[in-house]
Motif scaffolding. Structure first.
Motif, PDB file in Angstrom:
ATOM      1  N   UNK A 334       0.830  -1.198   0.000  1.00  0.00           N
ATOM      2  CA  UNK A 334       0.000   0.000   0.000  1.00  0.00           C
ATOM      3  C   UNK A 334       0.870   1.257   0.000  1.00  0.00           C
ATOM      4  N   UNK A 335       0.478   2.209  -0.819  1.00  0.00           N
ATOM      5  CA  UNK A 335       1.154   3.497  -0.906  1.00  0.00           C
ATOM      6  C   UNK A 335       0.098   4.587  -0.835  1.00  0.00           C
ATOM      7  N   UNK A 380      -2.708   3.534  -3.406  1.00  0.00           N
ATOM      8  CA  UNK A 380      -2.339   2.504  -4.378  1.00  0.00           C
ATOM      9  C   UNK A 380      -2.193   1.181  -3.636  1.00  0.00           C
ATOM     10  N   UNK A 381      -2.826   0.141  -4.134  1.00  0.00           N
ATOM     11  CA  UNK A 381      -2.679  -1.204  -3.566  1.00  0.00           C
ATOM     12  C   UNK A 381      -2.097  -2.102  -4.647  1.00  0.00           C
ATOM     13  N   UNK A 382      -0.923  -2.630  -4.389  1.00  0.00           N
ATOM     14  CA  UNK A 382      -0.206  -3.431  -5.377  1.00  0.00           C
ATOM     15  C   UNK A 382      -0.609  -4.907  -5.272  1.00  0.00           C
ATOM     16  N   UNK A 383      -0.297  -5.644  -6.310  1.00  0.00           N
ATOM     17  CA  UNK A 383      -0.537  -7.103  -6.407  1.00  0.00           C
ATOM     18  C   UNK A 383      -1.991  -7.435  -6.078  1.00  0.00           C
ATOM     19  N   UNK A 387      -4.633 -12.979  -3.106  1.00  0.00           N
ATOM     20  CA  UNK A 387      -5.657 -13.021  -2.053  1.00  0.00           C
ATOM     21  C   UNK A 387      -5.364 -12.031  -0.934  1.00  0.00           C
ATOM     22  N   UNK A 388      -4.107 -11.911  -0.518  1.00  0.00           N
ATOM     23  CA  UNK A 388      -3.778 -11.002   0.578  1.00  0.00           C
ATOM     24  C   UNK A 388      -4.113  -9.558   0.223  1.00  0.00           C
ATOM     25  N   UNK A 389      -3.843  -9.167  -1.025  1.00  0.00           N
ATOM     26  CA  UNK A 389      -4.157  -7.801  -1.429  1.00  0.00           C
ATOM     27  C   UNK A 389      -5.659  -7.585  -1.528  1.00  0.00           C
ATOM     28  N   UNK A 390      -6.383  -8.626  -1.896  1.00  0.00           N
ATOM     29  CA  UNK A 390      -7.842  -8.527  -1.923  1.00  0.00           C
ATOM     30  C   UNK A 390      -8.378  -8.302  -0.511  1.00  0.00           C
ATOM     31  N   UNK A 391      -7.776  -8.981   0.481  1.00  0.00           N
ATOM     32  CA  UNK A 391      -8.175  -8.763   1.878  1.00  0.00           C
ATOM     33  C   UNK A 391      -7.833  -7.349   2.326  1.00  0.00           C
ATOM     34  N   UNK A 392      -6.642  -6.865   1.932  1.00  0.00           N
ATOM     35  CA  UNK A 392      -6.243  -5.508   2.279  1.00  0.00           C
ATOM     36  C   UNK A 392      -7.194  -4.490   1.654  1.00  0.00           C
ATOM     37  N   UNK A 393      -7.546  -4.687   0.392  1.00  0.00           N
ATOM     38  CA  UNK A 393      -8.471  -3.774  -0.280  1.00  0.00           C
ATOM     39  C   UNK A 393      -9.809  -3.724   0.448  1.00  0.00           C
TER      40      UNK A 393
END
Length: 442
Positions: A334-335, A380-383, A387-393
Motif C-alpha cells: 500500500x502506498x 495505491x494497492x499493489x498485487x 488473495x492477501x491484497x484482496x483482503x487488504x483492499x
C-alpha cells in the motif's frame, strides 16, 4: 539479444514532472537532517543516476504482458542467460536538476506494542519538492525498433499511473512521475550519420511524431494494482494538528505577541514558472500510519493473527502487517500520497501543560491548528490479483466507508495531538475508473 549483433537502435528523450516529493538518499547525514538527497559536488543540482532510471524502466516493463525479454535485458539478467544477453542493450544518461533548497520531512518510529514514539526514534529526511521537471534520455540497441517502441511506451504508461517510482518512500507516495512528452528516433547503425548522433540528445531531428501520455494506449497488464481516490475534509468545529517546528517562509502573518511554537505543516512545491511556493498538506506518511495501519493492525490482532511487534528486527517476517504495510527490508502493498489542503484556515491556540500530581502549570505553549480545509489523496494497492491484497483492499474500503458515514465522531484521528483533535471525515472515495466520472459533492 547480444548487443554486438545489433544493427539498429531507438533513442528516447522523455520529459517528466515530479508529481510527488522525491527522496533519493545519498547515504550522508546533513547539517539539519538525518539524511540528504543525492546531489552534485557543488550541491546545486539533484543527481538521478542511470541505475535509478534503469531500475524504473525494468520494473515498469515487468508489469507489461509481452515485455518479459526486455525486462530480463535491463540490468536483472535471467539465471543461465548471462552469456546469451551479454551487455545490456539499454543505456541511459544520468539526469541533473537545478534545485531550490530542499524540504525537511520530520518523522518518528512508533513502538508497535504501545503505539507511542519509540525511544530515540525521531528522525528527519531531506526531500525534493514536487513540480520539478526533468528529462530521461536513453538508447535501446535492437533488431526490432517497432516492438521496442511499443513496450517502452507501455512502460511509460505504467510509470504515469504512479505504481512505480524512483527513490525511496514508495509507501508514502514519494517519487511518482508524470510523463509529459516522449520524443524518439530510430537509428540504422550502419549509417554513419546515425552513428554520429548515437550519443547526442540535443539539437537532433527527432521523429516528427511527439507523443503525450494521452496518446499511449493502455497496455495489457500482467501485475495489476488498484488505485483509490479519496476526497476528505476537516469536520466542522474540529481541529487538525499536522505540525512542524519549522516556520513557513512567510512569517509576517504571525504577530510578535502570539508567535506559535509549532506550525501547521507546509510543503514546498515548484509551480509552472519554476518558482518555489508553499502549500498546507497532510503527509501521506501520517495518513498511512494513523488512519489505516493502526486500525488494520488492531483488527488483525483481534482476529488472532500473529503480528510481529518490531519489524526492524525480523528480515524474513511475513506477518500480514509487514506484508501489507512493509518493513525495513521489504516494500509493502500500500502506498498513500500527500494530501494538499484547499480552502485551509488556521488558528493559533495557547495551551497549558499541567502536572498530573499537583495540577500546577508546568509549561505554557502555543500551537497552530487547521480548522477548515478539504484534501484529496490517492491510495495505491499493489498485487491486487493476490488473495492477501484482496483482503487488504476490503479493509481499506471498510475504513473509508466508516469514515464516510458509519464510525462515531472522532473514531479515526490523525496528527500530533490526536487524543483531543484530529478528526477526519471522508466525503467520497472511488476506484480510479469510477472517480473519473465523479460529480461535485452536494
Amino acid at each position: 539479444m547480444e548487443i554486438v549483433k545489433a544493427k539498429k537502435a531507438v533513442k528516447f528523450s522523455i520529459d517528466l514532472t515530479l508529481k510527488t516529493p522525491l527522496m533519493i538518499r545519498s547515504g550522508k547525514t546533513g547539517e539539519f537532517t538525518d539524511s540528504v538527497i543525492e546531489k552534485t559536488g557543488d550541491e546545486n543540482c539533484l543527481h538521478i543516476n542511470g541505475y535509478v532510471w534503469a531500475s524504473l524502466i525494468r520494473r515498469a516493463l515487468s508489469r507489461v504482458k509481452g515485455a518479459e525479454n526486455m525486462t530480463e535485458e535491463i540490468g536483472d539478467y535471467a539465471k543461465g542467460r548471462e552469456s546469451e544477453i551479454g551487455v545490456s542493450p539499454f543505456w541511459c544518461e544520468a539526469s541533473f536538476v537545478e534545485l531550490e533548497p530542499g524540504d525537511v520531512r520530520p518523522g518518528n518510529k512508533l513502538d508497535r506494542q504501545w503505539g507511542a514514539a519509540a525511544k530515540g526514534a525521531l528522525f528527519s529526511d531531506e526531500i525534493v519538492q514536487p513540480g520539478y521537471k526533468t528529462t530521461l534520455n536513453f538508447n535501446y540497441f535492437c533488431e526490432n525498433p517497432g516492438e521496442i517502441k511499443k513496450n517502452i511506451l507501455s512502460a511509460l504508461w505504467v510509470i504515469d499511473q504512479g505504481i512505480e517510482n524512483i527513490g525511496g518512500g514508495w509507501s508514502y507516495g514519494y517519487g511518482r512521475l508524470a510523463v509529459n512528452e516522449v520524443k524518439y528516433k530510430e537509428l540504422e547503425l550502419t549509417d554513419p550519420k546515425h552513428r554520429d548522433i548515437l550519443w547526442k540528445f540535443e539539437d537532433i531531428q527527432w521523429n516528427s511524431e511527439k507523443i503525450t501520455i494521452e496518446k499511449i494506449t493502455k497496455p495489457e497488464i500482467s501485475r495489476p494494482w488498484k488505485k483509490i481516490k479519496v476526497w476528505a475534509k476537516i469536520p466542522d468545529c474540529q481541529l487538525l494538528c499536522i505540525s512542524t517546528t519549522l516556520p513557513p517562509s512567510d512569517i509576517k502573518s504571525y504577530s510578535e505577541d502570539n508567535f506559535p511554537d509549532s506550525f501547521v505543516f507546509r510543503r514546498g512545491i515548484i509551480d509552472d514558472s519554476g518558482e518555489k511556493q508553499e502549500e498546507i498538506a497532510v503527509t501521506g506518511k501520517a495518513l498511512r500510519q494513523a488512519l489505516f495501519s493502526v486500525p488494520i493492525e488492531r483488527r488483525l490482532r483481534t482476529k488472532g493473527e500473529t503480528i510481529c511487534l518490531d519489524s526492524s528486527k525480523s528480515k524474513e517476517c511475513r506477518c500480514k502487517r509487514c506484508s501489507w504495510f512493509g518493513s525495513v527490508d521489504s516494500r509493502g502493498r500500500i502506498s498513500i500520497s500527500d494530501a494538499p489542503v484547499t480552502g485551509a484556515e488556521t488558528k493559533i491556540l495557547n495551551r497549558i501543560q499541567l502536572c498530573e500530581h499537583s495540577m500546577q502549570n508546568m509549561n505554557l505553549f502555543t500551537w497552530e491548528y487547521l480548522t477548515k480545509g478539504d484534501f484529496y489523496f490517492e491510495i495505491m494497492i499493489d498485487r491486487i490479483d493476490e488473495d492477501e491484497s484482496a483482503d487488504l483492499l476490503k479493509d481499506i474500503t471498510n475504513i473509508c466507508e466508516d469514515m464516510k458515514v458509519k464510525a462515531p465522531p472522532g473514531w479515526y484521528r490523525i496528527g500530533g495531538s490526536s487524543t483531543c483533535t484530529g478528526q477526519v471525515e471522508i466525503k467520497d472515495y472511488r476506484d480510479e475508473d469510477q472517480a473519473e466520472t465523479r460529480q461535485e459533492d452536494k
